[in-house]
Design a protein around this motif. Structure first.
Motif, short mmCIF file in Angstrom:
data_model
loop_
_atom_site.label_atom_id
_atom_site.label_comp_id
_atom_site.label_asym_id
_atom_site.label_seq_id
_atom_site.Cartn_x
_atom_site.Cartn_y
_atom_site.Cartn_z
N ASP A 4 -19.72 10.43 -17.97
CA ASP A 4 -19.58 9.76 -16.68
C ASP A 4 -20.19 8.36 -16.64
O ASP A 4 -20.05 7.65 -15.64
CB ASP A 4 -20.23 10.60 -15.57
CG ASP A 4 -19.50 11.90 -15.32
OD1 ASP A 4 -18.27 11.92 -15.47
OD2 ASP A 4 -20.15 12.90 -14.97
N ALA A 5 -20.85 7.97 -17.72
CA ALA A 5 -21.59 6.71 -17.70
C ALA A 5 -20.68 5.51 -17.43
O ALA A 5 -21.09 4.54 -16.78
CB ALA A 5 -22.34 6.51 -19.01
N TYR A 44 -15.84 7.32 -8.51
CA TYR A 44 -16.81 8.32 -8.03
C TYR A 44 -16.54 8.64 -6.56
O TYR A 44 -16.26 7.73 -5.79
CB TYR A 44 -18.22 7.77 -8.20
CG TYR A 44 -19.32 8.70 -7.75
CD1 TYR A 44 -19.82 9.67 -8.60
CD2 TYR A 44 -19.83 8.61 -6.45
CE1 TYR A 44 -20.82 10.53 -8.17
CE2 TYR A 44 -20.82 9.47 -6.02
CZ TYR A 44 -21.32 10.43 -6.88
OH TYR A 44 -22.29 11.29 -6.46
N PRO A 45 -16.58 9.90 -6.14
CA PRO A 45 -17.03 11.07 -6.90
C PRO A 45 -15.91 11.92 -7.51
O PRO A 45 -16.20 12.86 -8.24
CB PRO A 45 -17.77 11.88 -5.83
CG PRO A 45 -16.98 11.61 -4.59
CD PRO A 45 -16.52 10.18 -4.69
N GLU A 46 -14.66 11.59 -7.23
CA GLU A 46 -13.60 12.52 -7.63
C GLU A 46 -13.43 12.63 -9.14
O GLU A 46 -12.95 13.66 -9.64
CB GLU A 46 -12.26 12.12 -6.98
CG GLU A 46 -11.79 10.72 -7.29
CD GLU A 46 -12.25 9.71 -6.28
OE1 GLU A 46 -11.57 8.68 -6.15
OE2 GLU A 46 -13.30 9.94 -5.62
#
Length: 327
Positions: A296-297, A285-287
């Motif tokens: 994204d979990a 995160y965040p890329e």
């Protein structure tokens, strides 16, 4: 007896519940009406006349059969014949993976019901299916029986609540939550509703109620809501909730059996029905964040599992659960 009731009530009023079980047993005594006592100089009236041995509900310990956590994990095998759903029919290899356990249920009118202070199994969500009960003190069903999912869910919720309390979290979901083991109109989905206090489990593909990962994942949402009500809003917050629930499910499964611990929903997913999820990832995160609460979990759940590996399950679970109060 009147002095005992006064002490019991006073203790419970002060937050000491040690006297509650025995005071309830004393309440079985009939023909005693409106016995007055005082708490802080205020009159207390306890009425026993409405209670009789035929209507009193009591807790009873009886036998049950469950998957713990799921048949693939305990068999140390991946999804494939004969370890397949096959439209929920009884398959000897799957039934052989059941565990026999003792569960505490409600006993009333010579009948055992799937009810406890923390869970009540009922019919709350379509399709309409019978709610299972028993008169023989034996709730051992095969997985082809609708009652199996009801018993399996009931066991895992109560067992996890006991685990929460063993960690010192006595207030998390410390109330009765409703469960429909055969809900979601038969679709392949499950959910927790904070509005109706309901856990509903679908039956599409592998029945969700057969997989402890699904059960604890959904209960994880209830835990989060209990710690921080009405905060699960916004994409990133919802992603964290999915990740936390995935982690709690995987943490339990890994503690039971390390087979394929990286997978979440070992039995319900990772098959022809859907791809399941993972608690290992090299995303950062965040890329690598794409804005999907499920996609994204694993950024966060994998991080939690790395912490699990460093400090152990108990410490890692306790830190996460404590953090939920700050959401």
């Amino acid at each position: 007896l009147n002095t005992y009731f006064a002490q019991s009530a006073k203790s419970m009023a002060q937050g000491d519940e040690r006297y509650a079980p025995s005071s309830m047993r004393f309440a079985l005594i009939s023909n005693i009406q409106h016995q007055p006592s005082t708490i802080n100089h205020q009159p207390l009236y306890i009425n026993h006349t409405s209670l009789s041995p035929d209507t009193i509900s009591k807790d009873s310990l009886i036998n049950a059969c469950i998957f713990n956590p799921d048949p693939l994990t305990t068999a140390n095998i991946t999804y494939g014949s004969p370890y397949i759903d096959s439209n929920d029919v009884d398959i000897p290899e799957l039934n052989a993976e059941r565990d026999s356990v003792m569960i505490t249920v409600r006993f009333k009118n010579d009948t055992f019901f799937l009810e406890s202070p923390y869970c009540i199994v009922g019919e709350y969500d379509p399709p309409a299916n019978p709610v299972c009960f028993d008169t023989t003190a034996d709730l051992c069903y095969t997985r082809g029986d609708l009652c199996f999912e009801q018993v399996n869910i009931f066991y895992h919720i109560n067992n996890y609540q006991a685990y929460l309390q063993s960690l010192g979290f006595d207030s998390l979901v410390n109330y009765q939550i409703k469960v429909d083991a055969n809900g979601w109109s038969g679709l392949d989905n499950s959910s927790f509703s904070s509005f109706t206090n309901l856990l509903s489990f679908g039956e599409g593909g592998v029945d969700d109620g057969e997989d402890a990962d699904v059960i604890i994942h959904e209960y994880g949402h209830a835990i989060s809501h209990s710690a921080a009500p009405n905060t699960n809003t916004g994409i990133q917050r919802k992603t964290l909730d999915e990740a936390n629930a995935d982690y709690l499910a995987a943490s339990l499964s890994r503690a039971i059996d390390t087979s394929d611990w990286q997978k979440v929903f070992n039995w319900d997913g990772h098959n022809e029905f859907w791809s399941g999820r993972w608690v290992v990832s090299n995303k950062h995160y965040p890329e690598d964040w794409i804005g999907g609460i499920y996609q994204d979990a694993d950024i966060w759940s994998a991080t939690l599992m790395q912490i699990w590996e460093d400090i152990g399950r108990t410490a890692a679970d306790r830190i996460l659960l404590q953090s939920l109060y700050s959401y």
